[in-house]
Design a protein around this motif. Structure first.
Motif, PDB file in Angstrom:
ATOM      1  N   HIS A 116       0.896  -1.242   0.014  1.00 21.60           N
ATOM      2  CA  HIS A 116      -0.091  -0.013   0.056  1.00 21.60           C
ATOM      3  C   HIS A 116       0.853   1.272   0.048  1.00 21.60           C
ATOM      4  CE1 HIS A 116      -3.645  -2.337   0.518  1.00 21.60           C
ATOM      5  NE2 HIS A 116      -3.231  -2.839   1.874  1.00 21.60           N
ATOM      6  N   GLY A 117       2.122   0.971  -0.248  1.00 23.11           N
ATOM      7  CA  GLY A 117       3.193   2.113   0.019  1.00 23.11           C
ATOM      8  C   GLY A 117       3.258   2.743   1.477  1.00 23.11           C
ATOM      9  N   CYS A 136       2.386  -4.528   8.274  1.00 25.75           N
ATOM     10  CA  CYS A 136       3.433  -3.724   9.101  1.00 25.75           C
ATOM     11  C   CYS A 136       3.717  -2.388   8.194  1.00 25.75           C
ATOM     12  CB  CYS A 136       4.802  -4.422   9.431  1.00 25.75           C
ATOM     13  SG  CYS A 136       5.674  -4.560   7.709  1.00 25.75           S
ATOM     14  N   ASP A 137       3.819  -1.355   9.106  1.00 22.61           N
ATOM     15  CA  ASP A 137       4.089  -0.023   8.460  1.00 22.61           C
ATOM     16  C   ASP A 137       5.402   0.191   7.643  1.00 22.61           C
ATOM     17  OD1 ASP A 137       1.482   1.027   9.479  1.00 22.61           O
ATOM     18  OD2 ASP A 137       2.372   1.369  11.407  1.00 22.61           O
ATOM     19  N   THR A 138       5.028   1.048   6.685  1.00 24.94           N
ATOM     20  CA  THR A 138       6.536   1.247   5.940  1.00 24.94           C
ATOM     21  C   THR A 138       7.075   2.712   6.545  1.00 24.94           C
ATOM     22  OG1 THR A 138       5.836   2.529   4.299  1.00 24.94           O
ATOM     23  CG2 THR A 138       5.948   0.059   3.949  1.00 24.94           C
ATOM     24  N   GLN A 139       8.029   3.337   6.002  1.00 26.01           N
ATOM     25  CA  GLN A 139       8.479   4.559   6.327  1.00 26.01           C
ATOM     26  C   GLN A 139       8.218   5.805   5.560  1.00 26.01           C
ATOM     27  OE1 GLN A 139      12.855   4.144   6.364  1.00 26.01           O
ATOM     28  NE2 GLN A 139      13.010   3.855   4.157  1.00 26.01           N
ATOM     29  N   TRP A 140       7.054   5.321   4.615  1.00 32.45           N
ATOM     30  CA  TRP A 140       6.641   6.395   3.574  1.00 32.45           C
ATOM     31  C   TRP A 140       4.987   6.733   3.756  1.00 32.45           C
ATOM     32  CZ3 TRP A 140       8.755   1.510   1.847  1.00 32.45           C
ATOM     33  CH2 TRP A 140      10.268   1.609   2.039  1.00 32.45           C
ATOM     34  N   TYR A 141       4.715   7.750   3.188  1.00 36.20           N
ATOM     35  CA  TYR A 141       3.432   7.927   2.961  1.00 36.20           C
ATOM     36  C   TYR A 141       3.204   8.307   1.296  1.00 36.20           C
ATOM     37  CZ  TYR A 141      -0.915  10.335   2.269  1.00 36.20           C
ATOM     38  OH  TYR A 141      -2.108  10.625   1.714  1.00 36.20           O
ATOM     39  N   GLN A 154      10.334 -12.733  -1.976  1.00 34.15           N
ATOM     40  CA  GLN A 154      11.415 -11.998  -2.191  1.00 34.15           C
ATOM     41  C   GLN A 154      12.069 -11.687  -0.866  1.00 34.15           C
ATOM     42  OE1 GLN A 154      10.307  -8.371  -4.141  1.00 34.15           O
ATOM     43  NE2 GLN A 154      10.779  -9.598  -6.111  1.00 34.15           N
ATOM     44  N   PRO A 155      13.491 -11.611  -0.526  1.00 33.79           N
ATOM     45  CA  PRO A 155      14.224 -11.015   0.347  1.00 33.79           C
ATOM     46  C   PRO A 155      13.715  -9.734   1.011  1.00 33.79           C
ATOM     47  CG  PRO A 155      15.751 -11.891  -1.260  1.00 33.79           C
ATOM     48  CD  PRO A 155      14.446 -11.728  -1.773  1.00 33.79           C
ATOM     49  N   ALA A 156      13.618  -9.551   2.062  1.00 29.17           N
ATOM     50  CA  ALA A 156      13.050  -8.373   2.752  1.00 29.17           C
ATOM     51  C   ALA A 156      13.586  -7.157   2.220  1.00 29.17           C
ATOM     52  CB  ALA A 156      13.067  -8.322   4.401  1.00 29.17           C
ATOM     53  N   GLU A 157      14.826  -7.104   2.184  1.00 31.29           N
ATOM     54  CA  GLU A 157      15.623  -5.871   1.450  1.00 31.29           C
ATOM     55  C   GLU A 157      15.259  -5.788   0.140  1.00 31.29           C
ATOM     56  OE1 GLU A 157      17.282  -3.439   3.071  1.00 31.29           O
ATOM     57  OE2 GLU A 157      16.657  -4.889   4.851  1.00 31.29           O
ATOM     58  N   GLN A 158      14.957  -6.564  -0.544  1.00 30.75           N
ATOM     59  CA  GLN A 158      14.376  -6.478  -1.930  1.00 30.75           C
ATOM     60  C   GLN A 158      12.897  -5.824  -1.863  1.00 30.75           C
ATOM     61  OE1 GLN A 158      15.084 -10.209  -3.771  1.00 30.75           O
ATOM     62  NE2 GLN A 158      16.070  -9.075  -5.544  1.00 30.75           N
ATOM     63  N   ILE A 159      12.126  -6.201  -0.950  1.00 31.30           N
ATOM     64  CA  ILE A 159      10.945  -5.740  -0.770  1.00 31.30           C
ATOM     65  C   ILE A 159      11.019  -4.285  -0.473  1.00 31.30           C
ATOM     66  CG2 ILE A 159       8.731  -5.808   0.699  1.00 31.30           C
ATOM     67  CD1 ILE A 159       9.278  -8.876   0.697  1.00 31.30           C
ATOM     68  N   ARG A 160      11.740  -3.768   0.278  1.00 33.15           N
ATOM     69  CA  ARG A 160      12.027  -2.518   0.696  1.00 33.15           C
ATOM     70  C   ARG A 160      12.653  -1.741  -0.260  1.00 33.15           C
ATOM     71  NH1 ARG A 160      14.209  -5.452   5.528  1.00 33.15           N
ATOM     72  NH2 ARG A 160      12.932  -5.051   7.076  1.00 33.15           N
ATOM     73  N   ALA A 161      13.364  -2.199  -1.084  1.00 36.17           N
ATOM     74  CA  ALA A 161      14.090  -1.298  -2.094  1.00 36.17           C
ATOM     75  C   ALA A 161      12.880  -1.035  -3.298  1.00 36.17           C
ATOM     76  CB  ALA A 161      15.282  -2.018  -2.876  1.00 36.17           C
ATOM     77  N   LYS A 162      12.107  -2.254  -3.588  1.00 36.21           N
ATOM     78  CA  LYS A 162      10.952  -2.061  -4.640  1.00 36.21           C
ATOM     79  C   LYS A 162       9.939  -0.961  -4.344  1.00 36.21           C
ATOM     80  CE  LYS A 162       7.664  -4.582  -7.306  1.00 36.21           C
ATOM     81  NZ  LYS A 162       7.015  -5.995  -7.602  1.00 36.21           N
ATOM     82  N   ASP A 164      10.431   1.310  -1.804  1.00 34.99           N
ATOM     83  CA  ASP A 164      11.155   2.760  -1.994  1.00 34.99           C
ATOM     84  C   ASP A 164      11.068   3.618  -3.244  1.00 34.99           C
ATOM     85  OD1 ASP A 164      12.828   4.758  -0.425  1.00 34.99           O
ATOM     86  OD2 ASP A 164      14.185   4.366  -2.071  1.00 34.99           O
ATOM     87  N   ALA A 165      11.387   2.419  -4.245  1.00 40.03           N
ATOM     88  CA  ALA A 165      11.305   2.978  -5.650  1.00 40.03           C
ATOM     89  C   ALA A 165       9.933   3.639  -5.951  1.00 40.03           C
ATOM     90  CB  ALA A 165      11.942   2.203  -6.631  1.00 40.03           C
ATOM     91  N   PHE A 166       8.948   2.675  -5.832  1.00 35.40           N
ATOM     92  CA  PHE A 166       7.779   2.977  -6.080  1.00 35.40           C
ATOM     93  C   PHE A 166       7.100   4.250  -5.304  1.00 35.40           C
ATOM     94  CE2 PHE A 166       3.256   2.415  -4.805  1.00 35.40           C
ATOM     95  CZ  PHE A 166       2.652   2.377  -5.791  1.00 35.40           C
ATOM     96  N   CYS A 167       7.201   4.346  -4.147  1.00 38.94           N
ATOM     97  CA  CYS A 167       6.954   5.411  -3.338  1.00 38.94           C
ATOM     98  C   CYS A 167       7.186   6.758  -3.875  1.00 38.94           C
ATOM     99  CB  CYS A 167       6.939   5.104  -1.757  1.00 38.94           C
ATOM    100  SG  CYS A 167       5.827   3.844  -1.312  1.00 38.94           S
ATOM    101  N   ARG A 168       8.659   6.827  -4.051  1.00 32.31           N
ATOM    102  CA  ARG A 168       9.192   8.126  -4.410  1.00 32.31           C
ATOM    103  C   ARG A 168       8.574   8.532  -5.673  1.00 32.31           C
ATOM    104  NH1 ARG A 168      13.460   9.324  -1.141  1.00 32.31           N
ATOM    105  NH2 ARG A 168      14.256   7.753   0.266  1.00 32.31           N
ATOM    106  N   ALA A 169       8.057   7.727  -6.622  1.00 32.49           N
ATOM    107  CA  ALA A 169       7.464   8.159  -7.914  1.00 32.49           C
ATOM    108  C   ALA A 169       5.864   8.238  -7.667  1.00 32.49           C
ATOM    109  CB  ALA A 169       7.657   7.176  -9.034  1.00 32.49           C
ATOM    110  N   ALA A 170       5.235   8.201  -6.462  1.00 37.03           N
ATOM    111  CA  ALA A 170       4.034   8.039  -6.422  1.00 37.03           C
ATOM    112  C   ALA A 170       3.285   9.545  -5.755  1.00 37.03           C
ATOM    113  CB  ALA A 170       3.455   7.080  -5.336  1.00 37.03           C
TER     114      ALA A 170
END
Length: 179
Positions: A116-117, A136-141, A154-162, A164-170
């Motif tokens: 959900h971002g 669980c909450d993320t660090q983004w809105y 997927q590994p947790a770090e890949q989930i976080r990275a994906k 992060d990239a998606f949210c920064r463009a949202a």
């Protein structure tokens, strides 16, 4: 003061916090097993109320119960009025542990991991069809609603990275602390 006069005064806002939920169930032993064995709740009490058997469960020692399971739900009920019951976990690794536990569990259906971002969520139905969410909450809105596929294998770090990239463009992106 008359009742009419008190209705015209502004109501004082009283803060509420979510405490617990009670579910009518038709197969109490199956539901007790699922909520304790699979989701990790502890039975804190049990008994009878108005002719119905009740099992109280909790994760938190300071709460006598968070989920109460009460017998008496008709088995042929055509519609479940509960949209979802949501449980928070601390990390995406915790979410993945729940996903691994649930994915082969008999009676669990309709599993849908979602990004959900602002949160990573796993939606599923318990053995009686109640929709549950573990998240669980993320660090983004980002603006809501937002539903993206989430691959919890997927590994947790890949989930976080994906994410992060998606949210920064949202639309509306910002750190949750700024929200």
């Amino acid at each position: 003061m008359s009742a009419a006069a008190s209705r015209n005064e502004p109501a004082r806002r009283v803060p509420l916090s979510m405490s617990h939920i009670g579910l009518y169930v038709h197969d109490l032993p199956t539901m007790e097993d699922f909520y304790t064995r699979v989701l990790g709740f502890t039975v804190t009490d049990r008994g009878k109320v108005r002719g119905a058997d009740i099992v109280f469960t909790s994760w938190d020692p300071k709460d006598h119960h968070q989920v109460a399971l009460v017998s008496g739900r008709p088995k042929d009920l055509g519609f479940n009025h509960i949209n979802q019951i949501s449980f928070r976990v601390a990390t995406v690794e915790d979410l993945q542990a729940i996903w691994r536990r649930l994915k082969n569990e008999p009676g669990v259906t309709d599993m849908r991991p979602m990004d959900h971002g602002n949160a990573w969520s796993l939606y599923f139905r318990d053995p009686e069809g109640n929709r549950l969410e573990v998240f669980c909450d993320t660090q983004w809105y980002i603006e809501q609603p937002c539903i993206e596929d989430l691959d919890l294998s997927q590994p947790a770090e890949q989930i976080r990275a994906k994410s992060d990239a998606f949210c920064r463009a949202a639309p509306g992106f910002r750190p949750i602390a700024d929200y």
